[in-house]
Structure formats: structure tokens, C-alpha cells
Write an enzyme that holds these catalytic residues in place. Structure first.
Site, PDB file in Angstrom:
ATOM      1  N   PHE A   1       0.814  -1.227   0.000  1.00 22.63           N
ATOM      2  CA  PHE A   1       0.000   0.000   0.000  1.00 22.63           C
ATOM      3  C   PHE A   1       0.846   1.274   0.000  1.00 22.63           C
ATOM      4  CE2 PHE A   1       0.951  -0.071   4.539  1.00 22.63           C
ATOM      5  CZ  PHE A   1       1.080   1.274   4.828  1.00 22.63           C
TER       6      PHE A   1
ATOM      7  N   LYS B   1      -1.383  -6.968  -9.334  1.00 21.96           N
ATOM      8  CA  LYS B   1      -2.366  -7.089  -8.237  1.00 21.96           C
ATOM      9  C   LYS B   1      -2.018  -5.991  -7.229  1.00 21.96           C
ATOM     10  CE  LYS B   1      -3.242  -8.295  -4.525  1.00 21.96           C
ATOM     11  NZ  LYS B   1      -3.664  -7.356  -3.446  1.00 21.96           N
TER      12      LYS B   1
ATOM     13  N   SER C   1       5.164  -7.037   3.376  1.00 22.59           N
ATOM     14  CA  SER C   1       5.723  -7.373   4.693  1.00 22.59           C
ATOM     15  C   SER C   1       6.491  -8.693   4.632  1.00 22.59           C
ATOM     16  CB  SER C   1       4.600  -7.448   5.715  1.00 22.59           C
ATOM     17  OG  SER C   1       3.664  -8.420   5.300  1.00 22.59           O
TER      18      SER C   1
ATOM     19  N   CYS D   1       9.696   1.764   3.364  1.00 23.04           N
ATOM     20  CA  CYS D   1      10.591   0.638   3.686  1.00 23.04           C
ATOM     21  C   CYS D   1      12.033   1.124   3.844  1.00 23.04           C
ATOM     22  CB  CYS D   1      10.510  -0.445   2.626  1.00 23.04           C
ATOM     23  SG  CYS D   1      11.235   0.053   1.063  1.00 23.04           S
TER      24      CYS D   1
ATOM     25  N   GLU E   1       9.836  -3.288  12.619  1.00 22.25           N
ATOM     26  CA  GLU E   1       9.497  -2.149  11.762  1.00 22.25           C
ATOM     27  C   GLU E   1       8.314  -1.389  12.377  1.00 22.25           C
ATOM     28  OE1 GLU E   1       8.004  -3.401   7.898  1.00 22.25           O
ATOM     29  OE2 GLU E   1       9.059  -1.724   6.980  1.00 22.25           O
TER      30      GLU E   1
HETATM   31  P1  NAD Z   1       1.377  -6.662   3.076  1.00 18.94           P
HETATM   32  O1  NAD Z   1       2.374  -7.757   3.135  1.00 18.94           O
HETATM   33  O2  NAD Z   1       0.272  -6.657   4.077  1.00 18.94           O
HETATM   34  O3  NAD Z   1       0.635  -6.676   1.643  1.00 18.94           O
HETATM   35  C1  NAD Z   1       1.358  -6.646   0.441  1.00 18.94           C
HETATM   36  C2  NAD Z   1       0.569  -7.358  -0.643  1.00 18.94           C
HETATM   37  O4  NAD Z   1       0.411  -8.728  -0.274  1.00 18.94           O
HETATM   38  C3  NAD Z   1      -0.837  -6.811  -0.862  1.00 18.94           C
HETATM   39  O5  NAD Z   1      -1.076  -6.731  -2.247  1.00 18.94           O
HETATM   40  C4  NAD Z   1      -1.733  -7.829  -0.200  1.00 18.94           C
HETATM   41  O6  NAD Z   1      -2.988  -7.974  -0.837  1.00 18.94           O
HETATM   42  C5  NAD Z   1      -0.952  -9.126  -0.317  1.00 18.94           C
HETATM   43  N1  NAD Z   1      -1.173 -10.030   0.822  1.00 18.94           N
HETATM   44  C6  NAD Z   1      -1.315  -9.677   2.118  1.00 18.94           C
HETATM   45  N2  NAD Z   1      -1.460 -10.782   2.886  1.00 18.94           N
HETATM   46  C7  NAD Z   1      -1.401 -11.839   2.049  1.00 18.94           C
HETATM   47  C8  NAD Z   1      -1.484 -13.242   2.246  1.00 18.94           C
HETATM   48  N3  NAD Z   1      -1.666 -13.769   3.450  1.00 18.94           N
HETATM   49  N4  NAD Z   1      -1.377 -14.053   1.180  1.00 18.94           N
HETATM   50  C9  NAD Z   1      -1.191 -13.526  -0.060  1.00 18.94           C
HETATM   51  N5  NAD Z   1      -1.100 -12.201  -0.300  1.00 18.94           N
HETATM   52  C10 NAD Z   1      -1.207 -11.362   0.728  1.00 18.94           C
HETATM   53  O7  NAD Z   1       2.186  -5.305   3.086  1.00 18.94           O
HETATM   54  P2  NAD Z   1       1.638  -3.808   3.202  1.00 18.94           P
HETATM   55  O8  NAD Z   1       1.151  -3.562   4.588  1.00 18.94           O
HETATM   56  O9  NAD Z   1       0.749  -3.498   2.061  1.00 18.94           O
HETATM   57  O10 NAD Z   1       3.003  -2.982   2.960  1.00 18.94           O
HETATM   58  C11 NAD Z   1       3.895  -2.636   3.972  1.00 18.94           C
HETATM   59  C12 NAD Z   1       5.095  -3.544   4.003  1.00 18.94           C
HETATM   60  O11 NAD Z   1       5.738  -3.551   2.742  1.00 18.94           O
HETATM   61  C13 NAD Z   1       6.152  -3.073   4.989  1.00 18.94           C
HETATM   62  O12 NAD Z   1       6.635  -4.162   5.716  1.00 18.94           O
HETATM   63  C14 NAD Z   1       7.234  -2.485   4.107  1.00 18.94           C
HETATM   64  O13 NAD Z   1       8.527  -2.494   4.653  1.00 18.94           O
HETATM   65  C15 NAD Z   1       7.138  -3.380   2.918  1.00 18.94           C
HETATM   66  N6  NAD Z   1       7.766  -2.763   1.760  1.00 18.94           N
HETATM   67  C16 NAD Z   1       8.966  -3.232   1.368  1.00 18.94           C
HETATM   68  C17 NAD Z   1       9.618  -2.637   0.298  1.00 18.94           C
HETATM   69  C18 NAD Z   1      10.954  -3.148  -0.153  1.00 18.94           C
HETATM   70  O14 NAD Z   1      11.443  -2.668  -1.177  1.00 18.94           O
HETATM   71  N7  NAD Z   1      11.558  -4.087   0.547  1.00 18.94           N
HETATM   72  C19 NAD Z   1       9.022  -1.559  -0.368  1.00 18.94           C
HETATM   73  C20 NAD Z   1       7.784  -1.107   0.076  1.00 18.94           C
HETATM   74  C21 NAD Z   1       7.151  -1.723   1.143  1.00 18.94           C
END
Ligand code: NAD
Length: 497
Positions: A163, A187, A240, A295, A396
Site C-alpha cells: 500500500f 495485483k 511485509s 521501507c 518495523e
Molecule cells: P502486506 O504484506 O500486508 O501486503 C502486500 C501485498 O500482499 C498486498 O497486495 C496484499 O494484498 C498481499 N497479501 C497480504 N497478505 C497476504 C497473504 N496472506 N497471502 C497472499 N497475499 C497477501 O504489506 P503492506 O502492509 O501493504 O506494505 C507494507 C510492508 O511492505 C512493509 O513491511 C514495508 O517495509 C514493505 N515494503 C517493502 C519494500 C521493499 O522494497 N523491501 C518496499 C515497500 C514496502
């Protein structure tokens, strides 16, 4: 290859309803969720999730388009990429405002994000040249025998994104995947699906052949349908760490290529040689920018030796100046958190840190916006006396919270930086080359900033972390993206007549 308009479709997305784009705009058949403006608590729009059948339709459409798109010369393919760049440029302002409304970030942050996304479109426009890297011919490897390597696309790729950068992160993947000759399904995060609608208006206006670039909305079930579909060749993920790990394991077990970027815990270290008048605003931008939901945010700041007291005073002054409010307001520095649950989670982390012995020096917990009491606001917060054995030093935060810590020397500071299970990024503030060299050599992170608090690489470099911040080997962007989205075929040839 021309675009067919045989399928029933509308010409543009309705702004109040986030839909899929599968060979044109379509409506998925899953449950409907509301999209809430995080600054005001008001309903912005709705998003409908994609069922397994909707995903199967999208994969079939992308799979059907693959052969023709692969046959399209790279020189012609990048003409669509050039058009996409222009269409995105033309919509920058509109996307920035949509982004600010659905995510909460300031319009300036949103505009910066879009620029970084477009930068990747620009890099991918050089694909004919990039495809030459790793290809080539060696003549006469044996008598009258030549050997060559050529890059080839693999089929349908998908990207599952988070997000916090709804416009930029899709563009870490989309332009490279399609410029290399694959077809693609995005997605987006179900929390912020509206910016993607505008990006896909740009995709639509760029007139990619039907099925080359697709969008499916949804949550975990939609992702699972993509991960387990036989005709998906590879998966890019950002989010995450627990989900990144799950995606990596599941997609790999299904025999797919996978690159999965996870969460982070980034430290900044300030030494006595740092130029504090530049360092402090830089740290403030890193910690509180995007309301800390980045991140690359350095949410722990370590003062080394005598610099600590001066650093502390300057940070306190700077935090005092930050304006909290809706991102759409020009004077706002710190917008809301994405959801009420996120706010509760961060509040809980602050409470736990206090219980573990940290001092709450700036308390943003009770901030309430006079006009928007329903907004997910949290005032900038600063905790002092944070040590690596505290949970808040290891997890985090993803909120506007700065944890101040101290170290006797640089060795001790580096040990603190390396104490976490993550390895996304870290920054050192110094004017001494020897300290910078030691930091780069000893800190176990994928991205190091020297006097740079948000060390986001340009599109022509790769982007990815280490340890619990990344699962896979090839990162996003640049040359790594070309390697991820292509395989190299060897041909050894000789002729007898
Ligand atoms: P999230 O893991 O909750 O969701 C990310 C994506 O995964 C979404 O599209 C969601 O629909 C999908 N998803 C969530 N749970 C799932 C599951 N159980 N099974 C399959 N798909 C699932 O992450 P968020 O809250 O949207 O984003 C924040 C996180 O992203 C933070 O931890 C941040 O550090 C990380 N992030 C990392 C980078 C990087 O380059 N390493 C960049 C941006 C964000």
C-alpha cells in the site's frame, strides 16, 4: 499487432469503483470493500475483489497475448513504453492527488513517487540495448562451430504490491516485464486500488495490444489464485516479511520464478564529523516522511559519542516544526496512517517501548486533527534511550516515530545496525571517507546511504535488501529486472554443406 476491441469494455475507469483491466476494463465477481480516505474517514470508493475464475480469465488473456507480443520486435515494443511514459506524464498531477487522497501522503511526496515510477518506464524504454547484455556470439568455439546466447521472455508475470507506494512500486515491474516481451498482471494493494486505476488509464491510452498489461484487484485469495496458476511463469512481490516469505515459498514450490521484497528495520548512525545542519532535516525527512510508512525509513537514529547531545537538541527542535494534517493540504508535513488498525498497532509499540524503559520525549499519541477527528493521525513521536534489546529497536514501526539511541563508537553503532533480522537499508552521517568505507563494508544491508536518509536507487540500478528484507536473488529494476524477466538460451551451431 493491433488492439482488438471485440470484448465488451468501457473506455475508461469509473473513479468511484475500482475495476479490473483484463484486455480492457472489466468487473470482477468477488466481494466488495470500501476504500476509506485515511485523513477524513470518509468513503472514497469501492473495490471489488477478483475470484479464482476472474484470475483464470486474466491469466488466459495474458497467456493468449504472449505469443503475439513476443513476436513483436523489441524496437516496436518500446514504442508502447514511450507512449506509456507520455500518458503517465500527462496524468501526473491527477495521479498525485488521487494518491494523496487514498493513501494520505502529501501531494509533494506523491509527485516525487510518480517521478520515481516514471523513471523506471524511461529505463525500460532502453530495452533493445539492455537485451544485448548477457547475449552474444563467440565464433569458432570448436572447428567451424559457433556458440551464442540469446535472451528470451518466459510468458505471464504477475506483481503483487503493497500500500505504501501505490504508483511507484507497480512501475518497478510493469515496464520491464513487458518491454522484455512478457505479458503482465498487476495485483495492487486492496487498501489503495485507486491510483492503479489511473495508471491503467495511461496503459489503456498507450494502446498496448489487448492482454499484454492487465490488472486484477483483490486480497490474499486473489494472490493465491495467481501463485498457483500453471500459466503464471513468475511472481514479483513487495510487502511485509511474513507475506514475502510465504509468497517466495509458495511460488517456488509451484516452479515459478520469484523475487520477494519484505519489510525492514533501518538504522541511521550519526558520527562527530557529520554536518548537523544538513543531517537533521535529512533524518527528519527519512523518519517522518510518508508518515514513516516507507521501507527505507530510518526509524532508529544512533548518535556516536559526543555528537549525541547536539543531535538530540536539534532533532527536538525540528520535530516541533512538523505540521500534521491531510496530505492534500499544502502545509502538511506528516499525513495520516493508512488505517485505524495501523495507528493502533503503532500506539501499542510506543506503549511497549515505554514499558521496556524508553523515555517518551515527544508524545504524538493524543494528536487529533480539529477538522478531521476521524483521520488516522498520529503526531510525530520521539523516544529516547532505545536499546537493541527492546522490541521497538527490532520491529518495523511504519509510523511517525523516531527512536533515539547512543553508541560509544562506530564499531558499537554498526553492531546495533546489524542486530536486526532485516537488511533493507541504513544511513551513515559523516564527512570521513574511512568511516563511510567501514560502514559500507560491515553493514549487512542492500542499500547504504552516506548523508542520504532515503537511499532509493535510480531505476538503472537494482533495488532490494538482504536477510529478512528479501527472498530471492534477482532484485527489482535495472539489469536485475532484465535477468528476472528473461532466460538465456544457448545455441551451438555448425553446418556440413
Ligand atoms: P502486506 O504484506 O500486508 O501486503 C502486500 C501485498 O500482499 C498486498 O497486495 C496484499 O494484498 C498481499 N497479501 C497480504 N497478505 C497476504 C497473504 N496472506 N497471502 C497472499 N497475499 C497477501 O504489506 P503492506 O502492509 O501493504 O506494505 C507494507 C510492508 O511492505 C512493509 O513491511 C514495508 O517495509 C514493505 N515494503 C517493502 C519494500 C521493499 O522494497 N523491501 C518496499 C515497500 C514496502
Amino acid at each position: 499487432m493491433t488492439k482488438s476491441h471485440e470484448q465488451p469494455r468501457t473506455t475508461t475507469a469509473e473513479p468511484d469503483f475500482a475495476r479490473n483491466y483484463v484486455g480492457g476494463w472489466t468487473e470482477p465477481n468477488g466481494e466488495t470493500e470500501e476504500i476509506i480516505n485515511p485523513a477524513t474517514g470518509e468513503k472514497l470508493a469501492q473495490v471489488r475483489y477478483s475470484t479464482a475464475d476472474d484470475v483464470a480469465d486474466a491469466v488466459r488473456t495474458a497467456h493468449d497475448a504472449f505469443e503475439g507480443w513476443r513476436d513483436t520486435s523489441p524496437v516496436e515494443r518500446v514504442q508502447y513504453i514511450f507512449r506509456l511514459k507520455q500518458e503517465l506524464e500527462d496524468r501526473q498531477e491527477e495521479i498525485a492527488r488521487a494518491l494523496s487522497r487514498e493513501h494520505g501522503k502529501t501531494v509533494a511526496e506523491a509527485s516525487g513517487e510518480i517521478r520515481r515510477g516514471i523513471e523506471n518506464v524511461e529505463v525500460a524504454a532502453g530495452m533493445p540495448n539492455m537485451l544485448r547484455e548477457g547475449s552474444g556470439v563467440v565464433e569458432g568455439v570448436a572447428p567451424e562451430m559457433d556458440e551464442s546466447a540469446v535472451r528470451q521472455p518466459l510468458g505471464v508475470f504477475t506483481a503483487v504490491v503493497p500500500f505504501n507506494f501505490p504508483a511507484m512500486i507497480p512501475l518497478w515491474f510493469l515496464p520491464y516485464a513487458v518491454a522484455t516481451g512478457n505479458t503482465f498482471i498487476l495485483k495492487p494493494s486492496e487498501k489503495v486500488p485507486l491510483s492503479s486505476q489511473l495508471i491503467f488509464e495511461a496503459v489503456d491510452a498507450a494502446s498496448f495490444p489487448e492482454g499484454v498489461v492487465n490488472l486484477v484487484n483483490g486480497g490474499a485469495d486473489t494472490v493465491n489464485a495467481l501463485l498457483t496458476h500453471d500459466d503464471v511463469a513468475g511472481v514479483s512481490f513487495v510487502g511485509s516479511t511474513p507475506v514475502a516469505q510465504y509468497i517466495y515459498q509458495t511460488a517456488a514450490a509451484e516452479g515459478k520464478r520469484v523475487q520477494a521484497q519484505g519489510g525492514a528495520k533501518n538504522y541511521a548512525v550519526v558520527t562527530g564529523s557529520a554536518v548537523l545542519e544538513e543531517t537533521v532535516p535529512n533524518i527528519i525527512g527519512s523518519v517522518y516522511g510518508n508518515a514513516g510508512q516507507r521501507c527505507l525509513a530510518n526509524d532508529v537514529v544512533v548518535g556516536v559519542g559526543d555528537v549525541y547531545d547536539d543531535l538530540r537538541e536539534r532533532l527536538l527542535d525540528a520535530v516541533d516544526d512538523l505540521v500534521v494534517g491531510p496530505g492534500i493540504d499544502e502545509e502538511t508535513d506528516v499525513g495520516p496512517l493508512i488505517t485505524a488498525d495501523s495507528r493502533e498497532r503503532v500506539l501499542g509499540m510506543i506503549e511497549d517501548a515505554i514499558d521496556e524503559g524508553a523515555d517518551l520525549v515527544v508524545d504524538g499519541r493524543d494528536f487529533e486533527h480539529p477538522e478531521f477527528p476521524e483521520g488516522n493521525f498520529l503526531g510525530p513521536t520521539l523516544l529516547e534511550g532505545v536499546t537493541t534489546d527492546m522490541e521497538i529497536a527490532q520491529t518495523e514501526i511504519f509510523g511517525p516515530v523516531l527512536c533515539l539511541a547512543s553508541a560509544g563508537d562506530l564499531d558499537e553503532a554498526i553492531a546495533m545496525v546489524n542486530s536486526t533480522e532485516y537488511g533493507n537499508a541504513s544511513s551513515l552521517y559523516t564527512e570521513r571517507g574511512s568511516e563511510a568505507r567501514q560502514y559500507r563494508y560491515e553493514v549487512d544491508a542492500g542499500n547504504i546511504g552516506i548523508n542520504v536518509g532515503v537511499c532509493a536507487p535510480m531505476g538503472f540500478f537494482h533495488f532490494g535488501g538482504r536477510k529478512g528484507s528479501f527472498f530471492g536473488d534477482l532484485h527489482a529494476q535495472g539489469e536485475d529486472a532484465v535477468n528476472f524477466y528473461t532466460d538465456k538460451t544457448i545455441e551451438i551451431e555448425r553446418y556440413y554443406s
